[in-house]
Design an enzyme around this catalytic site. Sequence first.
Site, PDB file in Angstrom:
ATOM      1  N   ASN A 175       0.854  -1.180   0.000  1.00 35.70           N
ATOM      2  CA  ASN A 175       0.000   0.000   0.000  1.00 35.70           C
ATOM      3  C   ASN A 175       0.899   1.242   0.000  1.00 35.70           C
ATOM      4  O   ASN A 175       2.133   1.137  -0.081  1.00 35.70           O
ATOM      5  CB  ASN A 175      -0.965  -0.013   1.190  1.00 35.70           C
ATOM      6  CG  ASN A 175      -0.258  -0.006   2.543  1.00 35.70           C
ATOM      7  OD1 ASN A 175       0.909   0.363   2.661  1.00 35.70           O
ATOM      8  ND2 ASN A 175      -0.962  -0.428   3.580  1.00 35.70           N
ATOM      9  N   ALA A 228     -15.220  -6.730   0.885  1.00 37.13           N
ATOM     10  CA  ALA A 228     -14.843  -6.931   2.283  1.00 37.13           C
ATOM     11  C   ALA A 228     -15.104  -5.701   3.144  1.00 37.13           C
ATOM     12  O   ALA A 228     -15.376  -5.833   4.343  1.00 37.13           O
ATOM     13  CB  ALA A 228     -13.371  -7.328   2.376  1.00 37.13           C
ATOM     14  N   ASP A 238      -5.679  -7.754   3.247  1.00 35.94           N
ATOM     15  CA  ASP A 238      -5.418  -9.198   3.263  1.00 35.94           C
ATOM     16  C   ASP A 238      -6.381  -9.928   2.340  1.00 35.94           C
ATOM     17  O   ASP A 238      -5.989 -10.895   1.665  1.00 35.94           O
ATOM     18  CB  ASP A 238      -5.548  -9.736   4.684  1.00 35.94           C
ATOM     19  CG  ASP A 238      -4.545  -9.117   5.634  1.00 35.94           C
ATOM     20  OD1 ASP A 238      -3.433  -8.767   5.194  1.00 35.94           O
ATOM     21  OD2 ASP A 238      -4.866  -8.971   6.830  1.00 35.94           O
TER      22      ASP A 238
END
Length: 308
Positions: free
Chosen positions: A188, A287, A257
């Site tokens: 990231n 998610a 993840d």
Amino acid sequence: MTEGHDLHDLVVVGSANADLVIGVRRRPAAGETVLGSDLATYPGGKGGNQAVAAARLGARTALLARVGDDAHGRLLLDTQRAAGVDTGAVLVGGAPTGVALITVDPSGDNSIVVSPGANARLTPTDIEAAAPLLAAARVVSLQLEIPLETVAAAVRAVGPGTRVVLNPSPPAPLPPDVLAACDPLVVNEHEARSLLDGDPAGAGDDPAAWAAALLGRGSRSVVITLGPAGALAADRRGRTRVPGVPVDAVDTTGAGDAFTGALAWRLGAGDDLATAVRYAVRVGAAAVTRPGAQQSYPTAAEVDALPS
């Protein structure tokens, strides 16, 4: 176990933690006591999260990790098995299960203290003992919540046709042989800047420049996750910017993840890098629409139901 690559689509080598979460009105100052909510315990750890994310999507997934011989370890094993993860390579004992102590204030900001516990006892010797499992995997996915020497041992143990995916979190300098195996290195913004500390590219705001600099350091390919803005995929042939999927975000915990687990699985299934990243962006978007980490991870049908 070494016959072909048919045993597992994905082997995740990494951490498994119990997340102990308490809501607080405000975080305590030094010497201060504050009252909090009831304690909530959730399965976590980057390795455990990635394995559950991939298995829930339909990947044949195995986890190589270490947990304690305690209630938290049993919780983590039960959760992995319920998601369809093969836990035959999870080692038990040697130290208490790793835990993350998390306080969350009303704005959603959190403070986290991690006790690595058994995660820190996953050793190169453990990797060597599991070499047939790694050699028979299509993809091996790694993170840095286990010792770096153990990550390096896993890179050495993979089969010649096995692809290595690494998310260097928490960030740490990577040995050249580990970096050279990454296909891709998944970072990231914070992780990219940390790895590029001292590099002019890391001081700027251009993800394409970060990717080019990381490729220049030896990684075979690079994926930079950009939160709601999507991701950037880059290799020697060029780069592709993948836009985000518009969703109503509730909780971003563990979304990275979920992205990485999905990406690793799709690469092992034969997708090219850009195609795999497009799918992983959709998984990460799904998610964040539900609270928590592992409990928020979607099935393949739920990913397909997202808007195009």
